[in-house]
Design a protein around this motif. Structure first.
Motif, PDB file in Angstrom:
ATOM      1  N   ASN A  72       0.876  -1.158   0.000  1.00  0.00           N
ATOM      2  CA  ASN A  72       0.000   0.000   0.000  1.00  0.00           C
ATOM      3  C   ASN A  72       0.921   1.219   0.000  1.00  0.00           C
ATOM      4  O   ASN A  72       1.496   1.576   1.035  1.00  0.00           O
ATOM      5  CB  ASN A  72      -0.897  -0.013   1.238  1.00  0.00           C
ATOM      6  N   VAL A  73       1.099   1.823  -1.175  1.00  0.00           N
ATOM      7  CA  VAL A  73       2.134   2.837  -1.383  1.00  0.00           C
ATOM      8  C   VAL A  73       1.548   4.244  -1.304  1.00  0.00           C
ATOM      9  O   VAL A  73       0.633   4.584  -2.045  1.00  0.00           O
ATOM     10  CB  VAL A  73       2.812   2.644  -2.755  1.00  0.00           C
ATOM     11  N   THR A  74       2.114   5.063  -0.411  1.00  0.00           N
ATOM     12  CA  THR A  74       1.700   6.460  -0.311  1.00  0.00           C
ATOM     13  C   THR A  74       2.662   7.346  -1.086  1.00  0.00           C
ATOM     14  O   THR A  74       3.852   7.397  -0.762  1.00  0.00           O
ATOM     15  CB  THR A  74       1.676   6.926   1.161  1.00  0.00           C
ATOM     16  N   PRO A  75       2.206   8.038  -2.138  1.00  0.00           N
ATOM     17  CA  PRO A  75       3.063   8.984  -2.853  1.00  0.00           C
ATOM     18  C   PRO A  75       3.170  10.291  -2.053  1.00  0.00           C
ATOM     19  O   PRO A  75       2.164  10.920  -1.738  1.00  0.00           O
ATOM     20  CB  PRO A  75       2.347   9.207  -4.190  1.00  0.00           C
ATOM     21  N   VAL A  76       4.396  10.674  -1.731  1.00  0.00           N
ATOM     22  CA  VAL A  76       4.666  11.897  -0.975  1.00  0.00           C
ATOM     23  C   VAL A  76       5.198  12.940  -1.955  1.00  0.00           C
ATOM     24  O   VAL A  76       6.247  12.737  -2.580  1.00  0.00           O
ATOM     25  CB  VAL A  76       5.695  11.639   0.143  1.00  0.00           C
ATOM     26  N   VAL A  77       4.487  14.040  -2.116  1.00  0.00           N
ATOM     27  CA  VAL A  77       4.838  15.069  -3.093  1.00  0.00           C
ATOM     28  C   VAL A  77       5.671  16.149  -2.417  1.00  0.00           C
ATOM     29  O   VAL A  77       5.320  16.627  -1.334  1.00  0.00           O
ATOM     30  CB  VAL A  77       3.574  15.679  -3.728  1.00  0.00           C
ATOM     31  N   ALA A  78       6.799  16.529  -3.069  1.00  0.00           N
ATOM     32  CA  ALA A  78       7.713  17.481  -2.441  1.00  0.00           C
ATOM     33  C   ALA A  78       8.344  18.409  -3.474  1.00  0.00           C
ATOM     34  O   ALA A  78       8.412  18.100  -4.662  1.00  0.00           O
ATOM     35  CB  ALA A  78       8.808  16.743  -1.674  1.00  0.00           C
ATOM     36  N   ARG A  79       8.819  19.540  -2.961  1.00  0.00           N
ATOM     37  CA  ARG A  79       9.560  20.507  -3.764  1.00  0.00           C
ATOM     38  C   ARG A  79      11.038  20.431  -3.368  1.00  0.00           C
ATOM     39  O   ARG A  79      11.375  20.447  -2.175  1.00  0.00           O
ATOM     40  CB  ARG A  79       9.032  21.919  -3.473  1.00  0.00           C
ATOM     41  N   ILE A  80      11.919  20.355  -4.383  1.00  0.00           N
ATOM     42  CA  ILE A  80      13.354  20.422  -4.137  1.00  0.00           C
ATOM     43  C   ILE A  80      13.745  21.895  -4.150  1.00  0.00           C
ATOM     44  O   ILE A  80      13.500  22.607  -5.122  1.00  0.00           O
ATOM     45  CB  ILE A  80      14.135  19.644  -5.206  1.00  0.00           C
ATOM     46  N   HIS A  81      14.357  22.366  -3.065  1.00  0.00           N
ATOM     47  CA  HIS A  81      14.664  23.786  -2.942  1.00  0.00           C
ATOM     48  C   HIS A  81      15.834  24.219  -3.827  1.00  0.00           C
ATOM     49  O   HIS A  81      15.738  25.205  -4.574  1.00  0.00           O
ATOM     50  CB  HIS A  81      14.976  24.133  -1.483  1.00  0.00           C
ATOM     51  N   THR A  82      16.951  23.528  -3.743  1.00  0.00           N
ATOM     52  CA  THR A  82      18.146  23.929  -4.493  1.00  0.00           C
ATOM     53  C   THR A  82      18.665  22.749  -5.296  1.00  0.00           C
ATOM     54  O   THR A  82      18.505  21.587  -4.889  1.00  0.00           O
ATOM     55  CB  THR A  82      19.252  24.435  -3.548  1.00  0.00           C
ATOM     56  N   PRO A  83      19.287  23.006  -6.454  1.00  0.00           N
ATOM     57  CA  PRO A  83      19.802  21.916  -7.286  1.00  0.00           C
ATOM     58  C   PRO A  83      20.747  21.013  -6.500  1.00  0.00           C
ATOM     59  O   PRO A  83      21.489  21.476  -5.633  1.00  0.00           O
ATOM     60  CB  PRO A  83      20.547  22.647  -8.409  1.00  0.00           C
ATOM     61  N   PHE A  84      20.694  19.727  -6.794  1.00  0.00           N
ATOM     62  CA  PHE A  84      21.592  18.783  -6.141  1.00  0.00           C
ATOM     63  C   PHE A  84      22.110  17.797  -7.189  1.00  0.00           C
ATOM     64  O   PHE A  84      21.539  17.659  -8.264  1.00  0.00           O
ATOM     65  CB  PHE A  84      20.877  18.037  -5.009  1.00  0.00           C
ATOM     66  N   THR A  85      23.211  17.140  -6.873  1.00  0.00           N
ATOM     67  CA  THR A  85      23.773  16.139  -7.770  1.00  0.00           C
ATOM     68  C   THR A  85      23.352  14.762  -7.286  1.00  0.00           C
ATOM     69  O   THR A  85      23.773  14.320  -6.207  1.00  0.00           O
ATOM     70  CB  THR A  85      25.310  16.219  -7.800  1.00  0.00           C
ATOM     71  N   PRO A  86      22.491  14.076  -8.040  1.00  0.00           N
ATOM     72  CA  PRO A  86      22.032  12.749  -7.604  1.00  0.00           C
ATOM     73  C   PRO A  86      23.196  11.767  -7.468  1.00  0.00           C
ATOM     74  O   PRO A  86      24.133  11.772  -8.269  1.00  0.00           O
ATOM     75  CB  PRO A  86      21.086  12.314  -8.725  1.00  0.00           C
TER      76      PRO A  86
END
Length: 198
Positions: free
Chosen positions: A119-133
């Motif tokens: 039972n998967v809950t999608p959590v929606v978010a904003r990334i504030h500053t660029p990051f290197t994955p």
């Protein structure tokens, strides 16, 4: 200057409906006493010069479960997690090196039931500053982004089917370039897109 995430915020403010891998397969019988394991995924958006982008991963081809598939960062909720948001943040940091402190949680979508009994809950978010994955070597083969405009357009989704456990199973797909986005990931994105146009 308008917030590029305004359509997402508006969608989150609207009521949604739970989704599942069975949505396009109405003949499937699901017992009421089935046991689902809690899990969470992070639907992380970043505003860039090229517009709003969504982060996805390509799972390692060496994995036992879902090798090579496109997925959100995420996984099962562990006992030490306080809930789905905590689980999504932890998994995103582990899988793609996204620090929790670089995120603003915008809300959650209704849970999605998978054929693998999560039972998967999608959590929606904003990334504030660029990051290197930083892909987790054992689990993530690649981290990439998809334009928000692609997943917000219902015309980019179609229904395909294949045989699974002896029966035909229909599911959504939303291909993007070399990436075949399908199954639970595509269904959760379609649920977000549906809320934008309602």
């Amino acid at each position: 200057m308008s917030d590029p995430l305004a359509p997402v915020l508006a969608a989150l403010a609207r009521p949604g409906r739970p989704s599942s891998d069975y949505d396009l397969n109405p003949g499937v019988f699901l017992p009421d006493n089935r046991v689902l394991r809690p899990a969470a995924v992070l639907v992380a958006f970043e505003a860039t010069r090229d517009g709003l982008q969504l982060y996805l991963t390509k799972r390692s081809s060496h994995l036992k479960h879902h090798p090579g598939q496109i997925a959100f960062p995420g996984g099962k909720q562990e006992p030490e997690d306080s809930g789905p948001i905590d689980a999504a943040l932890r998994e995103a940091q582990e899988e793609i090196g996204l620090p929790p402190g670089n995120l603003e949680i915008l809300g959650t979508l209704e849970a999605h039931e998978t054929v693998t009994s999560f039972n998967v809950t999608p959590v929606v978010a904003r990334i504030h500053t660029p990051f290197t994955p930083i892909p987790e070597a054992g689990e993530v083969e690649e981290v990439f982004t998809v334009p928000f405009a692609h997943i917000a357009n219902p015309a980019n989704f179609r229904v395909e089917r294949r045989r699974w456990r002896g029966t035909w199973r229909s599911y959504y797909v939303a291909p993007f370039g070399p990436y075949y986005i399908w199954g639970a990931t595509a269904r959760m994105l379609r649920a977000l897109g549906d809320r934008m146009v309602e």
